[in-house]
Design an enzyme around this catalytic site. Structure first.
Site, short mmCIF file in Angstrom:
data_model
loop_
_atom_site.label_atom_id
_atom_site.label_comp_id
_atom_site.label_asym_id
_atom_site.label_seq_id
_atom_site.Cartn_x
_atom_site.Cartn_y
_atom_site.Cartn_z
N ASN A 257 27.36 -35.30 67.76
CA ASN A 257 26.90 -34.87 66.45
C ASN A 257 28.11 -34.65 65.58
O ASN A 257 29.25 -34.74 66.03
CB ASN A 257 25.90 -33.70 66.52
CG ASN A 257 26.51 -32.37 66.79
OD1 ASN A 257 27.36 -31.90 66.04
ND2 ASN A 257 26.09 -31.73 67.88
N LYS B 97 33.66 -33.46 64.61
CA LYS B 97 33.70 -34.13 65.90
C LYS B 97 34.11 -35.61 65.80
O LYS B 97 34.08 -36.19 64.72
CB LYS B 97 32.35 -33.99 66.59
CG LYS B 97 32.02 -32.54 66.94
CD LYS B 97 30.72 -32.48 67.69
CE LYS B 97 30.39 -31.08 68.14
NZ LYS B 97 29.20 -31.07 69.00
N HIS C 46 30.79 -28.96 64.83
CA HIS C 46 30.60 -27.75 65.63
C HIS C 46 31.02 -26.57 64.77
O HIS C 46 32.03 -26.63 64.08
CB HIS C 46 31.49 -27.79 66.88
CG HIS C 46 31.63 -26.45 67.55
ND1 HIS C 46 30.72 -25.99 68.47
CD2 HIS C 46 32.56 -25.48 67.40
CE1 HIS C 46 31.10 -24.78 68.87
NE2 HIS C 46 32.22 -24.45 68.24
N TYR D 68 33.19 -25.44 75.69
CA TYR D 68 31.76 -25.46 75.96
C TYR D 68 31.41 -24.83 77.31
O TYR D 68 30.36 -25.12 77.88
CB TYR D 68 31.23 -26.89 75.86
CG TYR D 68 31.25 -27.38 74.44
CD1 TYR D 68 30.36 -26.87 73.50
CD2 TYR D 68 32.18 -28.32 74.01
CE1 TYR D 68 30.38 -27.29 72.18
CE2 TYR D 68 32.21 -28.74 72.68
CZ TYR D 68 31.31 -28.22 71.78
OH TYR D 68 31.33 -28.63 70.47
N GLU E 219 37.18 -19.33 70.78
CA GLU E 219 37.46 -20.71 70.42
C GLU E 219 38.79 -20.86 69.67
O GLU E 219 39.54 -21.81 69.92
CB GLU E 219 36.30 -21.28 69.60
CG GLU E 219 35.03 -21.41 70.43
CD GLU E 219 33.79 -21.75 69.62
OE1 GLU E 219 33.88 -21.89 68.38
OE2 GLU E 219 32.72 -21.88 70.23
#
Length: 137
Positions: A111, A9, A114, A49, A125
């Site tokens: 964070n 990320k 993923h 998401y 995804e």
């Protein structure tokens, strides 16, 4: 051979952690099938998401994902979905020895990494981020 999607990320990219995180997966005999650094747009991050839409953290999560470049990878290997998730550690209070535990983030929706949580999520995804990879098979 199973596949999974991993996103290093923006918080981790900003901290210069791409090589450190990527190396951890490769040292565990996971094969790197695709790897690219890119900036996600709001639409793409929202699709990734979508299952969290309506949750209090959805908007912050999406905004965190578009805050800068991220590094997106497709990894393959034996039981790779579960192994990546174990290596990543939980999103909160991750223990030392996990990626999230060893490389703390700014917190909240930020964070370090993923990882897809199921075979269905992997297909969805990868289809969002690497559509050609889904049609090549």
């Amino acid at each position: 051979m199973e596949r999974t999607l991993v996103i290093i990320k923006p918080d981790a990219v900003l901290k210069g952690l791409v090589l450190d995180v990527k190396t951890r997966y490769i040292l565990q005999e996971m094969k790197l099938q695709r790897s690219v650094t890119r900036v996600l747009d709001l639409h793409t991050a929202s699709l990734l998401y979508a299952e969290h839409r309506g949750q209090f953290f959805f908007e912050g999560l999406v905004l965190a994902m578009v805050s800068g470049p991220c590094h997106v990878m497709v990894l393959s290997g034996r039981n790779v979905i579960c192994r990546v998730r174990e290596m990543n550690g939980p999103t909160r209070d991750a223990p030392s020895g996990t990626i999230r535990g060893d490389f703390p983030s700014a917190g909240g929706p930020f964070n370090i990494v993923h990882g897809s949580d199921s075979p269905e999520a992997v297909l969805r995804e990868i289809g969002i981020l690497f559509p050609k990879l889904c049609t090549d098979e």
